[in-house]
Write a protein that holds these residues in place. Structure first.
Motif, PDB file in Angstrom:
ATOM      1  N   ARG A 104       2.004   6.656  -6.899  1.00  0.00           N
ATOM      2  CA  ARG A 104       0.920   7.494  -7.392  1.00  0.00           C
ATOM      3  C   ARG A 104       1.261   8.977  -7.234  1.00  0.00           C
ATOM      4  N   TRP A 105       1.887   9.333  -6.114  1.00  0.00           N
ATOM      5  CA  TRP A 105       2.235  10.732  -5.865  1.00  0.00           C
ATOM      6  C   TRP A 105       3.486  11.157  -6.646  1.00  0.00           C
TER       7      TRP A 105
ATOM      8  N   GLY B  74       2.442   1.679  -3.352  1.00  0.00           N
ATOM      9  CA  GLY B  74       1.438   2.149  -4.300  1.00  0.00           C
ATOM     10  C   GLY B  74       1.144   3.627  -4.151  1.00  0.00           C
ATOM     11  N   VAL B  75       1.027   4.101  -2.917  1.00  0.00           N
ATOM     12  CA  VAL B  75       0.768   5.519  -2.650  1.00  0.00           C
ATOM     13  C   VAL B  75       1.950   6.364  -3.102  1.00  0.00           C
TER      14      VAL B  75
ATOM     15  N   LEU C 197       0.826  -1.205   0.000  1.00  0.00           N
ATOM     16  CA  LEU C 197       0.000   0.000   0.000  1.00  0.00           C
ATOM     17  C   LEU C 197       0.868   1.265   0.000  1.00  0.00           C
ATOM     18  N   VAL C 198       1.890   1.267   0.831  1.00  0.00           N
ATOM     19  CA  VAL C 198       2.791   2.422   0.899  1.00  0.00           C
ATOM     20  C   VAL C 198       3.499   2.627  -0.441  1.00  0.00           C
TER      21      VAL C 198
END
Length: 165
Positions: free
Chosen positions: A163-164, A159-160, A156-157
């Motif tokens: 994305r940023w 992926g975030v 999740l980290v």
């Protein structure tokens, strides 16, 4: 496993070693549906009589918990709980109930049953070993769950961050 069972001798210890080996490996001797049906008929026939047999209920519950079907195992656990409330052969019922909860992955309930058993028989080596096994399995499964949760969090980290970026 066979060498452990052979060296354990006969009687209660041998049955315990076989049960522990079955729980640890996740394997149970195959239980035929016909065996369950036959014993269910005997159990239901006597269950509504004036003198229901707790021994027959115990045998039926033990057969159910050795089934690979979770519904049978839960039904067997319920019958064992009834026997425990009635005070039938408490130590033997606690033993089977703890193994049943262990098989279902209900480690807290299994530990509760073993703790009651240890209160009744503090020097019982079988209860002590089963207590250790419950704690070991709970710790092992907890670590696997924690590892899985850690991997999901890491994904999740990542992926975030992607994305940023």
């Amino acid at each position: 496993q066979a060498s452990i069972v052979a060296s354990a001798g006969s009687g209660t210890l041998r049955r315990w070693v076989e049960a522990m080996a079955a729980v640890a490996s996740g394997y149970d001797a195959p239980v035929q549906e016909s065996e369950i049906d036959a014993l269910r008929k005997r159990y239901e026939a006597q269950a509504y009589s004036d003198q229901p047999s707790p021994r027959l209920q115990f045998e039926f519950a033990c057969l159910l918990v050795s089934s690979p079907k979770r519904a049978h195992i839960r039904e067997g656990a319920r019958l064992l709980e009834e026997l425990l409330e009635a005070g039938f052969n408490r130590t033997e019922v606690l033993h089977h109930l703890a193994l049943t909860h262990l098989k279902l992955g209900q480690y807290v309930r299994a530990k509760e049953q073993v703790d009651v058993w240890l209160c009744l028989q503090p020097r019982n080596n079988t209860a002590r070993l089963l207590h250790s096994l419950v704690l070991d399995r709970a710790a092992h499964d907890g670590l696997i769950g924690l590892f899985g949760l850690g991997l999901m969090s890491l994904a999740l980290v990542i992926g975030v961050i992607r994305r940023w970026s």
